[in-house]
Design a protein around this motif. Structure first.
Motif, PDB file in Angstrom:
ATOM      1  N   SER A  15       0.644  -1.011   0.277  1.00 31.34           N
ATOM      2  CA  SER A  15       0.064  -0.335  -0.041  1.00 31.34           C
ATOM      3  C   SER A  15       0.683   1.140   0.421  1.00 31.34           C
ATOM      4  N   ASP A  30      -5.624  -0.555  -7.272  1.00 32.31           N
ATOM      5  CA  ASP A  30      -5.437  -1.431  -5.989  1.00 32.31           C
ATOM      6  C   ASP A  30      -6.470  -2.515  -6.142  1.00 32.31           C
ATOM      7  N   GLY A  56      -2.341  -2.708  -8.936  1.00 31.52           N
ATOM      8  CA  GLY A  56      -1.899  -3.532  -6.902  1.00 31.52           C
ATOM      9  C   GLY A  56      -2.651  -5.042  -6.807  1.00 31.52           C
TER      10      GLY A  56
END
Length: 290
Positions: A15, A30, A56
């Protein structure tokens, strides 16, 4: 368009890394569902305003994670280049981070954190092998991680998937537990016994001049430098991502600090590896004297 998939172990800093890449001008998404990856790549490739994209994808994708490598092959067969960045960390460090945040591991299912870490590592094994860049964040400060990401994704420097820490220490405080290579420089003349030098450290020029005036110090440095340059690519070929070179003297204040700084300076001139220098025990004598 530059397209990067950011993955790795839970707790390794994904993160944080994604936020850093966003600050570097990447359009970041993400936890994108793997089933949408091909469509997203097509859309992003057709958007003129998107030149750099980072996505991500990690263990949160569940069983779909097993499809990721096949998806990447299909995308790359169409002529597109996908880079994979994998963040890793030692199990003991991951456990510590989970305890500090009081979070449960997504795969632990109510059991111990280390069980979840073991399962996750197994599921991510093939993706790690596919990775173009592997960064071990076990010992990295936030600014050091940022520097490594900038080196790869902004400055476009060649990255060899190895982060080297040159660490000075004092034998009387114990050998560093995480050291891969340990070198003893207590054979060199000790500034501790020279009037006026004892309060100084290996970061001060008078100490550096005193230590390096010894012919043996320079020979040792030449041989150590040569050996590290030989070992590093061989460690990489065996899958090692983190190398800690520990240089010790009696108290970790004078000789070891001088040699650690000198080795760091040499490696830093022309190395393609991540690099940092740390002096574990440099101030302990002063603290004990209070």
């Amino acid at each position: 368009m530059r397209f990067v998939i950011l993955s790795g172990m839970s707790g390794a800093g994904k993160s944080t890394a994604l936020k850093m890449m966003e600050d570097m001008g990447y359009f970041c998404v993400d936890n994108l569902p793997i089933s949408l990856l091909e469509s997203f790549v097509e859309l992003a490739d057709g958007a003129a305003e998107l030149s750099k994209v980072a996505v991500g994808i990690d263990i949160r994708s569940g069983q779909k994670l097993e499809e990721l490598l096949d998806k990447l092959k299909c995308i790359e067969q169409s002529g597109k280049i996908i880079e994979v960045l994998f963040l890793d960390s030692e199990d003991s460090v991951l456990v510590k981070r989970y305890k500090e945040t009081r979070r449960s591991h997504p795969l632990a299912e109510g059991e111990r954190v280390d069980k979840g870490i073991t399962l996750e590592r197994k599921r991510l094994e093939n993706l790690k092998k596919r990775a173009d860049y592997i960064i071990d964040t076990s010992q990295l400060l936030t600014r050091e991680l940022q520097a490594e990401l900038k080196k790869i994704f902004v400055e476009n420097k060649e990255y060899k998937n190895l982060y080297i820490t040159v660490l000075s220490f004092g034998f009387k405080y114990g050998i560093p537990a995480d050291a891969d290579l340990v070198f003893d420089v207590r054979f060199l003349p000790n500034p501790y016994y020279v009037e006026g030098l004892r309060p100084l450290t290996g970061l001060d020029k008078p100490i550096q001049d005193f230590v390096m005036q010894a012919r043996e110090a320079n020979i040792f440095l030449d041989k150590l430098d040569d050996m590290i340059r030989f070992l590093a690519p061989n460690y990489i070929s065996e899958g090692k991502n983190q190398l800690v070179i520990a240089i010790g003297c009696t108290g970790g204040k004078h000789r070891s600090v001088t040699l650690a700084q000198a080795l760091y300076g040499r490696l830093n001139q022309e190395t393609e590896y991540g690099l940092r220098v740390e002096h574990r025990d440099i101030g302990k004598d002063a603290l004990r004297g209070k």
